[in-house]
Scaffold this active site. Structure first.
Site, short mmCIF file in Angstrom:
data_model
loop_
_atom_site.label_atom_id
_atom_site.label_comp_id
_atom_site.label_asym_id
_atom_site.label_seq_id
_atom_site.Cartn_x
_atom_site.Cartn_y
_atom_site.Cartn_z
N HIS A 11 0.86 -1.17 -0.03
CA HIS A 11 0.23 0.34 -0.16
C HIS A 11 0.67 1.03 0.37
O HIS A 11 1.68 1.43 1.05
CB HIS A 11 -1.17 -0.62 0.92
N ASN A 56 -5.98 9.44 7.38
CA ASN A 56 -7.02 8.80 7.13
C ASN A 56 -6.74 7.64 7.05
O ASN A 56 -6.10 7.24 5.47
CB ASN A 56 -7.82 9.84 5.42
N ASP A 108 1.05 2.69 3.94
CA ASP A 108 -0.08 3.61 3.27
C ASP A 108 0.98 4.32 3.32
O ASP A 108 0.53 5.63 3.39
CB ASP A 108 -1.27 4.00 4.14
N GLY A 125 -2.07 11.72 5.24
CA GLY A 125 -1.33 11.48 4.67
C GLY A 125 -0.18 11.53 5.66
O GLY A 125 0.64 13.28 5.70
O1 DOR Z 1 -3.88 9.74 4.69
C1 DOR Z 1 -4.17 8.72 4.02
N1 DOR Z 1 -3.43 9.85 2.11
N2 DOR Z 1 -5.08 8.01 3.48
C2 DOR Z 1 -5.82 7.80 2.00
O2 DOR Z 1 -6.66 6.94 1.85
C3 DOR Z 1 -5.30 8.47 0.77
C4 DOR Z 1 -3.39 8.92 1.23
C5 DOR Z 1 -3.46 10.08 0.09
O3 DOR Z 1 -3.69 9.78 -1.06
O4 DOR Z 1 -3.22 10.92 0.56
ZN ZN Z 2 -6.06 4.45 2.11
#
Ligand code: DOR
Ligand code: ZN
Length: 443
Positions: free
Chosen positions: A58, A276, A303, A322
């Site tokens: 991810h 998120n 992530d 993010g």
């Molecule tokens: O914190 C996050 N950033 N959660 C997500 O689901 C998307 C990601 C992003 O693309 O920046």
């Molecule tokens: Zn996500």
């Protein structure tokens, strides 16, 4: 062409092998023992862990479209510096990776960068807008390893069900970003004590759990395997545990930030801790640790979500969600999970290599003879303080700056080639045998 990794603790989750041994590599593959000759590269791995190459299933590589945040070249440089030999990249680029041409583009860029495996995830719906199905079959043919609208939930249950029916046929897993938007309603952090005292709008745990339940129900009905992305609440962990008991084809991942931080990290309004799903409460963190230990949570994935300094340097409400993760993940796994006795080294390695590989259907994550020689070598005692200035990736958005980590990746080998080797200067150990690894850098 030939390499011997000498004297390391070889950890192979498939065979459950955990022993001090030499590992032989020839022509990019794990080989049977052979005699070293003058052309054989010898790596001294005494005191180190030798594992199948780590796969981060991810990450956001941001290319095409958001090259100021990250590119495939810089993201894969971050990956190998973080000990990863492969990454699955999410489709929320611009344009969204919702067709075969973009999947091909990503693969070509990855080949050009030449650092590590890049496994593209295709969008479920066109533009990840949730309205029309994307060209799943075409993308699958071009090498999409899974499908996801990550960054956004698939809001419409009918659409998700249809996507699962297709993916079942295609033999592909759906990676679900679980978020019920009507409950998120503009929230920017976990709904709880801290959101109340900070005066920030909260995102309740139920926003995630409702979608986890929905997708488990649809997975049971369609028979399509579903992987829950970035699980963050105690309720979600319980739902996945229960579904697994019932034999439903569901797997789950957790990020290093969700197993090592709580919403307390947001207390100073630090936008680097805005993610998120949001960092949750202490009970959620404990449930995540229990889920890791008992196998409910199969995978650790970062992530990795790079953003520019200017994008994050704004009021908390306005900052994008993010944080970057590739270059701190292994250190956090060892510091927070292995050294604290929550996971054995072999369990940690499984969640970083074989488990993500098998969920994505990749022939990776093992050290048996004939396997691809993607190898991650870890020094479990090496201490390093997180310094974003040293990151190979473009993003500096981490809340872990200054945190001392113990247990760092020291060498990343992809298809038998050393792609990264860490300088030991910052380490506490200095042994004769370590003189081999001098220049920190991406090869
Ligand atoms: O914190 C996050 N950033 N959660 C997500 O689901 C998307 C990601 C992003 O693309 O920046
Ligand atoms: Zn996500």
């Amino acid at each position: 062409m030939k390499m011997i990794i000498r004297g390391g603790r070889v950890l192979d989750p498939v065979s459950k092998r955990d022993e001090i041994a030499d590992l032989y590599i020839q022509n990019g593959l794990v080989a049977l023992p052979f005699e070293a000759d003058s052309s054989t590269q010898i790596i001294d791995a005494a005191g180190r862990l030798v594992a199948p190459g780590f796969i981060d299933m991810h990450v956001h590589l941001r290319e095409p479209g958001f090259e100021a945040k990250e590119t495939i070249a810089t993201g894969t440089a971050a990956a190998v510096r973080g000990g990863f030999t492969g990454v699955a990249c999410m489709p929320n680029t611009n344009p969204v990776a919702d067709n075969a041409a973009i999947i091909e583009f990503i693969k070509n860029k990855a080949l050009e960068a030449g650092r590590c495996g890049v496994y593209p995830v295709g969008a479920i719906t066109r533009g990840s807008q949730g309205k029309e199905m994307a060209e799943l079959a075409g993308m699958r043919e071009s090498g999409a390893v899974a499908f996801s609208d990550d960054g956004q939930p698939v809001k419409d249950a009918w659409m998700m069900r249809l996507a699962m029916q297709y993916c079942k046929m295609l033999g592909a897993v759906i990676i679900s970003h679980c978020e019920e938007k009507s409950l998120v309603a503009g929230g920017v952090m976990h709904e709880g004590y801290y959101s109340t005292i900070l005066g920030l709008k909260g995102i309740p745990a139920a926003a995630e759990e409702i979608m986890v339940s929905r997708d488990i129900i649809l997975a049971a009905e369609t028979g399509c395997p579903v992987h829950i992305a970035h699980i963050s609440t105690a309720g979600s962990v319980a739902l996945v545990r229960e579904a697994k008991k019932r034999g439903i084809s569901v797997t789950a991942e957790v990020t290093p930030h969700h197993f090592s931080l709580t919403d307390g990290a947001v207390a100073d309004y630090s936008t680097n801790a805005k993610v998120n799903p949001p960092l949750r409460g202490e009970a959620d963190l404990q449930a995540v640790l229990a889920g890791l230990a008992d196998g409910t949570i199969d995978v650790i994935a970062t992530d990795h979500a790079p953003h520019t300094y200017d994008e994050k340097n704004v009021e908390f409400d306005l900052a994008p969600f993010g944080m970057v993760g590739l270059e701190t993940a292994v250190g956090l796994v060892w510091s927070e999970l292995v050294h604290k006795g929550i996971l054995t080294p072999l369990q940690a390695v499984a969640k970083l290599s074989f488990n993500p590989a098998s969920i994505l259907g990749l022939n990776r994550g093992m050290l048996t003879e004939g396997a691809a020689a993607d190898i991650t070598i870890i020094d479990p005692d090496l201490e390093e303080t997180v310094d974003p200035a040293k990151f190979a990736g473009k993003g500096r958005n981490t809340p872990f700056t200054g945190r001392k980590l113990k247990g760092m990746p020291v060498m990343t080998i992809v298809a038998g080639e050393i792609k990264y080797q860490r300088s030991q200067k910052s380490g506490v150990r200095s042994r004769e045998s370590e003189v081999r690894s001098q220049n920190e850098g991406t090869v």
